[in-house]
Design a protein around this motif. Sequence first.
Motif, PDB file in Angstrom:
ATOM      1  N   GLY A  76       0.844  -1.187   0.000  1.00 31.19           N
ATOM      2  CA  GLY A  76       0.000   0.000   0.000  1.00 31.19           C
ATOM      3  C   GLY A  76       0.876   1.231   0.000  1.00 31.19           C
ATOM      4  O   GLY A  76       2.091   1.151  -0.228  1.00 31.19           O
ATOM      5  N   GLY A  77       0.273   2.383   0.277  1.00 30.02           N
ATOM      6  CA  GLY A  77       1.082   3.592   0.216  1.00 30.02           C
ATOM      7  C   GLY A  77       0.467   4.758   0.953  1.00 30.02           C
ATOM      8  O   GLY A  77      -0.656   4.703   1.459  1.00 30.02           O
ATOM      9  N   MET A  78       1.240   5.838   1.007  1.00 33.12           N
ATOM     10  CA  MET A  78       0.829   7.063   1.687  1.00 33.12           C
ATOM     11  C   MET A  78       1.454   8.243   0.956  1.00 33.12           C
ATOM     12  O   MET A  78       2.556   8.144   0.402  1.00 33.12           O
ATOM     13  CB  MET A  78       1.273   7.036   3.151  1.00 33.12           C
ATOM     14  CG  MET A  78       2.765   6.858   3.320  1.00 33.12           C
ATOM     15  SD  MET A  78       3.282   6.261   4.967  1.00 33.12           S
ATOM     16  CE  MET A  78       2.562   7.455   6.053  1.00 33.12           C
ATOM     17  N   THR A  79       0.737   9.364   0.932  1.00 39.41           N
ATOM     18  CA  THR A  79       1.258  10.560   0.294  1.00 39.41           C
ATOM     19  C   THR A  79       1.737  11.547   1.348  1.00 39.41           C
ATOM     20  O   THR A  79       1.251  11.568   2.484  1.00 39.41           O
ATOM     21  CB  THR A  79       0.189  11.231  -0.580  1.00 39.41           C
ATOM     22  OG1 THR A  79      -0.952  11.549   0.223  1.00 39.41           O
ATOM     23  CG2 THR A  79      -0.225  10.331  -1.719  1.00 39.41           C
ATOM     24  N   PHE A  80       2.700  12.378   0.964  1.00 40.26           N
ATOM     25  CA  PHE A  80       3.280  13.409   1.834  1.00 40.26           C
ATOM     26  C   PHE A  80       3.086  14.751   1.145  1.00 40.26           C
ATOM     27  O   PHE A  80       3.713  15.026   0.121  1.00 40.26           O
ATOM     28  CB  PHE A  80       4.770  13.147   2.066  1.00 40.26           C
ATOM     29  CG  PHE A  80       5.052  12.025   3.016  1.00 40.26           C
ATOM     30  CD1 PHE A  80       5.514  12.267   4.300  1.00 40.26           C
ATOM     31  CD2 PHE A  80       4.845  10.706   2.633  1.00 40.26           C
ATOM     32  CE1 PHE A  80       5.770  11.232   5.193  1.00 40.26           C
ATOM     33  CE2 PHE A  80       5.093   9.655   3.512  1.00 40.26           C
ATOM     34  CZ  PHE A  80       5.551   9.923   4.795  1.00 40.26           C
ATOM     35  N   GLY A  81       2.220  15.576   1.710  1.00 37.71           N
ATOM     36  CA  GLY A  81       1.856  16.827   1.058  1.00 37.71           C
ATOM     37  C   GLY A  81       3.026  17.714   0.685  1.00 37.71           C
ATOM     38  O   GLY A  81       3.140  18.157  -0.463  1.00 37.71           O
ATOM     39  N   ASN A  82       3.914  18.001   1.637  1.00 39.02           N
ATOM     40  CA  ASN A  82       5.032  18.912   1.378  1.00 39.02           C
ATOM     41  C   ASN A  82       6.253  18.218   0.808  1.00 39.02           C
ATOM     42  O   ASN A  82       7.165  18.881   0.320  1.00 39.02           O
ATOM     43  CB  ASN A  82       5.446  19.630   2.667  1.00 39.02           C
ATOM     44  CG  ASN A  82       4.381  20.580   3.160  1.00 39.02           C
ATOM     45  OD1 ASN A  82       3.574  21.058   2.374  1.00 39.02           O
ATOM     46  ND2 ASN A  82       4.352  20.831   4.456  1.00 39.02           N
ATOM     47  N   GLY A  83       6.315  16.907   0.907  1.00 40.12           N
ATOM     48  CA  GLY A  83       7.473  16.185   0.410  1.00 40.12           C
ATOM     49  C   GLY A  83       8.149  15.380   1.498  1.00 40.12           C
ATOM     50  O   GLY A  83       7.749  15.393   2.666  1.00 40.12           O
ATOM     51  N   LEU A  84       9.209  14.693   1.114  1.00 40.43           N
ATOM     52  CA  LEU A  84       9.942  13.815   2.029  1.00 40.43           C
ATOM     53  C   LEU A  84      11.126  14.507   2.690  1.00 40.43           C
ATOM     54  O   LEU A  84      11.889  13.873   3.411  1.00 40.43           O
ATOM     55  CB  LEU A  84      10.433  12.570   1.275  1.00 40.43           C
ATOM     56  CG  LEU A  84       9.346  11.684   0.666  1.00 40.43           C
ATOM     57  CD1 LEU A  84       9.978  10.490  -0.052  1.00 40.43           C
ATOM     58  CD2 LEU A  84       8.361  11.205   1.716  1.00 40.43           C
ATOM     59  N   ASP A  85      11.301  15.792   2.438  1.00 40.78           N
ATOM     60  CA  ASP A  85      12.420  16.500   3.049  1.00 40.78           C
ATOM     61  C   ASP A  85      12.008  17.106   4.386  1.00 40.78           C
ATOM     62  O   ASP A  85      10.830  17.282   4.672  1.00 40.78           O
ATOM     63  CB  ASP A  85      12.956  17.587   2.113  1.00 40.78           C
ATOM     64  CG  ASP A  85      11.874  18.589   1.721  1.00 40.78           C
ATOM     65  OD1 ASP A  85      10.691  18.200   1.664  1.00 40.78           O
ATOM     66  OD2 ASP A  85      12.202  19.757   1.480  1.00 40.78           O
ATOM     67  N   GLU A  86      13.008  17.421   5.194  1.00 37.86           N
ATOM     68  CA  GLU A  86      12.738  18.112   6.449  1.00 37.86           C
ATOM     69  C   GLU A  86      12.394  19.572   6.157  1.00 37.86           C
ATOM     70  O   GLU A  86      12.838  20.160   5.167  1.00 37.86           O
ATOM     71  CB  GLU A  86      13.949  18.040   7.378  1.00 37.86           C
ATOM     72  CG  GLU A  86      14.170  16.662   7.975  1.00 37.86           C
ATOM     73  CD  GLU A  86      15.213  16.667   9.068  1.00 37.86           C
ATOM     74  OE1 GLU A  86      14.966  16.077  10.133  1.00 37.86           O
ATOM     75  OE2 GLU A  86      16.302  17.256   8.848  1.00 37.86           O
ATOM     76  N   GLY A  87      11.607  20.164   7.059  1.00 40.34           N
ATOM     77  CA  GLY A  87      11.227  21.562   6.914  1.00 40.34           C
ATOM     78  C   GLY A  87      11.713  22.389   8.084  1.00 40.34           C
ATOM     79  O   GLY A  87      12.387  21.875   8.989  1.00 40.34           O
ATOM     80  N   PRO A  88      11.362  23.661   8.116  1.00 36.18           N
ATOM     81  CA  PRO A  88      11.776  24.536   9.220  1.00 36.18           C
ATOM     82  C   PRO A  88      11.221  24.044  10.556  1.00 36.18           C
ATOM     83  O   PRO A  88      10.209  23.340  10.609  1.00 36.18           O
ATOM     84  CB  PRO A  88      11.168  25.895   8.832  1.00 36.18           C
ATOM     85  CG  PRO A  88      10.875  25.796   7.375  1.00 36.18           C
ATOM     86  CD  PRO A  88      10.575  24.362   7.104  1.00 36.18           C
ATOM     87  N   GLN A  89      11.900  24.406  11.617  1.00 30.91           N
ATOM     88  CA  GLN A  89      11.452  24.045  12.949  1.00 30.91           C
ATOM     89  C   GLN A  89       9.998  24.466  13.161  1.00 30.91           C
ATOM     90  O   GLN A  89       9.619  25.599  12.854  1.00 30.91           O
ATOM     91  CB  GLN A  89      12.343  24.718  13.999  1.00 30.91           C
ATOM     92  CG  GLN A  89      12.081  24.275  15.424  1.00 30.91           C
ATOM     93  CD  GLN A  89      12.498  22.835  15.663  1.00 30.91           C
ATOM     94  OE1 GLN A  89      13.460  22.372  15.065  1.00 30.91           O
ATOM     95  NE2 GLN A  89      11.795  22.150  16.545  1.00 30.91           N
TER      96      GLN A  89
END
Length: 304
Positions: A255-268
């Motif tokens: 199965g799967g899952m989506t990541f709205g902003n992406g797989l990268d880290e974001g700001p604190q």
Amino acid sequence: MMWGEFAVEPDAIASSFERFAGLIDRFGVDQGRLISDFATGSWSRAVLEAADASDFGELGMASALERLRELRDARGIVKAGRVYQDLPGGWLANAAAEDARQPFHAVISEAGGSGCVGDCAAINARSDRAPFKVDGFADVPRLAPDIARAAAPLLRFARVVHLVDPHVSFTQGPMRTGDWVRPLAALIRGCQPNSAVTIHLLQRPDKPDTGTFIAAARQHLRPSLTQGATVHLKRWEERVAGQQFHDRAVLTDMGGMTFGNGLDEGPQGSTVHIQRLDATGWARLLTKFNPATSPYQLADDLVL
């Protein structure tokens, strides 16, 4: 948690054909509920034996067998290193002992009374109420440990994993590169030994040449490989007047899952919205990253 492993008492789910039909279709990776293969021998066999004792009849038995096969083939029945000790007291006592060792999301039995935190009588197994309820989405901190933790229940059982984000980079300077490397490395570490992992990203004219790209990827990701894991990096090109590559997801053979902003880290303090895919959405997204059916052109397929 968007996926839960459920211990389901064979006698409870097969107490009648109506009970079986009402419950079995609410399990599956797309619904976030996985049935633990927890019983003496095979769980499916134990269910069929209970169904026979409950007199499902010829048509009912054939239907039960088919639905169990479908769930098994969709990997909705999972082996997770569980220990059935054959303690006195039957299935419920053994489920309680195993839950104390390694908790299930819930223990579903005829009358409840397992003593587990996720105890649930079969008649109370409602999709909109805990402990049977499993959320289909969440907002989690946009940090590597949280991203990996969100995907862990899916990666735990997967043999094939696709990490999808068009903007993955290993050459944007130490700060920006780390924003990609930390989550990807954490996700790879969460995969099973001997799993096959592919990272899918977009190749544009301004992206680094193949030699620079693969050298940087190997430098940053090879230390995170689990035993026996193989990692491919596939770079895709958008076709002229074709579909844009904008999906961000973790896809597996289950199965799967989506990541709205992406797989990268974001700001604190930032979060990423993640969502479990239903069976149709999962299958459709997988076709985008198969060279035979993709709307994109495969630029290269590199081994880490």
